[in-house]
Design a protein around this motif. Structure first.
Motif, mmCIF file in Angstrom:
data_model
loop_
_atom_site.group_PDB
_atom_site.id
_atom_site.type_symbol
_atom_site.label_atom_id
_atom_site.label_comp_id
_atom_site.label_asym_id
_atom_site.label_seq_id
_atom_site.Cartn_x
_atom_site.Cartn_y
_atom_site.Cartn_z
ATOM 1 N N VAL A 74 -1.926 -20.587 14.895
ATOM 2 C CA VAL A 74 -0.728 -20.689 15.883
ATOM 3 C C VAL A 74 -0.300 -19.682 16.534
ATOM 4 O O VAL A 74 -0.049 -18.674 15.499
ATOM 5 C CB VAL A 74 0.502 -21.087 15.764
ATOM 6 N N ALA A 75 -0.979 -19.728 17.367
ATOM 7 C CA ALA A 75 -0.844 -18.280 18.766
ATOM 8 C C ALA A 75 0.452 -18.642 20.378
ATOM 9 O O ALA A 75 0.667 -17.937 20.198
ATOM 10 C CB ALA A 75 -2.136 -17.963 18.979
ATOM 11 N N TYR A 76 0.522 -19.707 20.628
ATOM 12 C CA TYR A 76 1.913 -19.896 21.490
ATOM 13 C C TYR A 76 1.890 -21.341 20.921
ATOM 14 O O TYR A 76 2.028 -22.295 20.841
ATOM 15 C CB TYR A 76 0.461 -20.280 22.509
ATOM 16 N N MET A 77 4.040 -21.354 21.167
ATOM 17 C CA MET A 77 4.628 -22.444 21.116
ATOM 18 C C MET A 77 6.010 -22.519 22.099
ATOM 19 O O MET A 77 6.297 -21.751 21.962
ATOM 20 C CB MET A 77 5.392 -22.434 19.629
ATOM 21 N N ASP A 78 5.347 -23.358 22.814
ATOM 22 C CA ASP A 78 6.655 -23.467 24.357
ATOM 23 C C ASP A 78 8.003 -23.127 24.011
ATOM 24 O O ASP A 78 8.439 -23.909 22.622
ATOM 25 C CB ASP A 78 6.273 -24.553 24.347
ATOM 26 N N HIS A 134 1.353 -21.993 9.391
ATOM 27 C CA HIS A 134 1.325 -22.187 10.697
ATOM 28 C C HIS A 134 0.309 -20.743 11.141
ATOM 29 O O HIS A 134 0.435 -19.664 12.378
ATOM 30 C CB HIS A 134 2.645 -22.030 12.044
ATOM 31 N N GLN A 162 -3.091 -26.084 15.513
ATOM 32 C CA GLN A 162 -2.467 -25.918 17.164
ATOM 33 C C GLN A 162 -1.939 -25.517 18.025
ATOM 34 O O GLN A 162 -0.627 -25.659 17.564
ATOM 35 C CB GLN A 162 -4.040 -26.315 17.419
ATOM 36 N N ASN A 163 -2.090 -25.004 18.575
ATOM 37 C CA ASN A 163 -1.405 -24.175 19.681
ATOM 38 C C ASN A 163 -0.109 -25.593 20.508
ATOM 39 O O ASN A 163 -0.514 -27.169 20.388
ATOM 40 C CB ASN A 163 -1.374 -23.089 21.367
ATOM 41 N N THR A 221 2.554 -27.656 22.977
ATOM 42 C CA THR A 221 3.462 -27.755 23.622
ATOM 43 C C THR A 221 4.541 -28.580 23.094
ATOM 44 O O THR A 221 5.160 -29.274 22.919
ATOM 45 C CB THR A 221 2.610 -28.081 25.019
#
Length: 489
Positions: free
Chosen positions: A456-460, A453, A426-427, A429
């Motif tokens: 996964v669309a986003y990573m901090d 991955h 999952q994304n 943070t």
């Protein structure tokens, strides 16, 4: 009019169930029994007129007893409480207009079940002294100090009442069609009345040890109006009044919407009743209840399910039950005054047990810590701190558990000989960094690390920095990377 053949018997059955509950809930709240009947009339007539549901029965609810008792103790007077009730009705109308009914789905099931169980526990604690014949406000203090005067007569009446309620739930009674349609609470009340009448004639010396209902007799409209208490409008400046109003509005709305959800499963309506319109209807009811000197109104699943099972087809059955409650309060006070408080205590003890049944605790424990910890937190916090604080703490605990579970399941590291598969599910943070760093530190030198991955669309940026630092150090440790989610300089 073609549904009257089904609606009239259903209305009679609902009336017979509602009568002892209206009297008992008022008595348990420390208010005159007439207030309970008045609340039932407002719920049965006014709320029904505005409600979008054809089958939901509104009136005084056992779940609000503890809130009423605590609010009366905090505010110091019934008139100040009525001001809070008026404000609560206005807040409910506002919530309905703002379409806040859809947010009921945000309240976790563990918290809802914890709230109901806490209400049941508090109800049982409150009614045990009444079942023992003690009606003093400091009953538990007197019991614990051994100074209370117990009444064997009241204890016997309450014990017989509980035994009858248990018997009425067994298959033996349910097999007999005639007995199945007679409400158990009504049987308990009738037996209690017979005990009172027999005791007065055969054992007059014991009559004073069996406290009874006390309803005034109305011989004129002026006598009726004199019994109605009005709000203390100056109390609105007291911050505690607003706290009580918010608590009443939220809990009454929550119980109403939960009852509506449960009723959908018993008797679907097409289209389904709007929860926002239902909150407006309940708000109008509570606003009127505050103005006339009644108790909080909410939709009640017990009476609603009885209405459905009795074959109701329209709102007429609910309106009929409201009219019968009104007639009963106006012209049959002498008959109602023979009802022992111990009989009503038995009805409420049974209600409390059904709310906090041991089976509910077992089910929550079997579902794991993520369910039973917020459940127990809600119960303990409501008992210690009050309804609103308990619900808030229960929700906070559920949120913490959900975050923790989400973090544990977001990352997974699996070993296959000298190959390690890092699954990012999952994304991510910055809050995932400690867990991610711990997993990466377990990977030994001279290994192959494959990262999965795809979802996964986003990573901090902090997560990317940690992954990049591991990748830059990988060559020095003999670690080969495959499908690494960030570029390595």
């Amino acid at each position: 009019m073609h549904t009257l053949r089904q609606d009239i018997p259903a209305g009679l059955v609902v009336f017979l169930v509602a009568l002892p509950l209206c009297l008992g809930i008022a008595q348990a709240s420390g208010l005159p029994p007439f207030v309970g009947l008045l609340t039932g009339v407002i719920g049965g007539l006014l709320v029904t007129a505005f409600s979008p549901s054809r089958f939901a029965v509104s009136g005084p609810a056992a779940g609000l007893v503890t809130i009423v008792v605590a609010a009366m103790a905090t505010l110091g007077s019934f008139s100040a409480f009525l001001t809070a009730l008026v404000l609560a009705g206005l807040l409910q109308c506002l919530l309905g207009v703002l379409r806040a009914g859809r947010f009921i789905s945000l309240v976790p099931g563990s918290v809802i079940k914890g709230m109901l169980a806490a209400i049941g526990i508090l109800l049982i604690m409150q009614q045990i002294p009444v079942a023992l014949g003690i009606v003093d406000e400091q009953a538990w203090g007197a019991l614990l100090q051994g100074e209370a005067q117990l009444s064997p007569t009241a204890l016997t009446v309450a014990g017989v009442g509980l035994a009858l309620l248990w018997l009425w739930g067994t298959p033996l009674i349910k097999k007999v069609s005639l007995l199945r349609w007679i409400p158990g609470p009504l049987v308990v009340v009738v037996v209690g009345c017979l005990a009172t009448l027999a005791g007065n004639r055969l054992f007059p010396e014991l009559a004073g040890t069996l406290p009874r209902i006390s309803l005034p007799a109305f011989d004129s409209l002026a006598a009726l109006m004199s019994e109605l208490e009005t709000p203390d409008w100056m109390a609105w400046r007291n911050p505690a009044v607003w706290g009580v109003a918010v608590t009443l509005a939220l809990v009454a709305s929550l119980e109403t919407l939960l009852s509506q959800e449960a009723l959908k499963k018993l008797r679907p309506q097409n289209p389904p009743p709007s929860p926002n319109k239902e909150m407006v209807a309940q708000g109008i009811g509570n606003l009127t209840a505050g103005l006339l000197g009644a108790m909080p109104v909410t939709a009640v699943i017990v009476r609603s399910s009885v209405n459905v099972s009795a074959g109701a087809q329209s709102k007429f059955s609910i309106l009929l039950h409201g009219v019968l409650l009104l007639l009963c309060g106006l012209w049959f006070s002498d008959l109602l005054n023979s009802i022992p408080l111990a009989s009503l205590a038995a009805v409420l003890l049974h209600t409390g047990y059904k709310l906090a049944t041991p089976r509910l605790f077992i089910e929550q424990f079997r579902m794991g810590a993520q369910q039973y910890v917020p459940f127990l937190t809600t119960i303990g916090a409501i008992v210690v701190f009050g309804m609103l604080s308990g619900i808030a703490l229960g929700i906070a605990m559920q949120v913490l558990f959900s975050i923790w579970k989400s973090h544990r399941n977001a990352l997974q590291l699996t070993r296959y000989d000298d190959h390690y598969v890092l699954r990012i599910q999952q994304n991510l943070t910055f809050m995932h960094n400690p867990h991610l760093q711990g997993l990466l530190e377990t990977i030994p030198e001279n290994s192959v690390v494959i990262a999965e991955h795809d979802n996964v669309a986003y990573m901090d940026p902090d997560v990317k920095a940690l992954l990049q630092a591991f990748g830059e150090n990988a060559d020095k440790r003999g670690i080969r990377l495959s499908q690494w989610p960030v570029a390595v300089k």
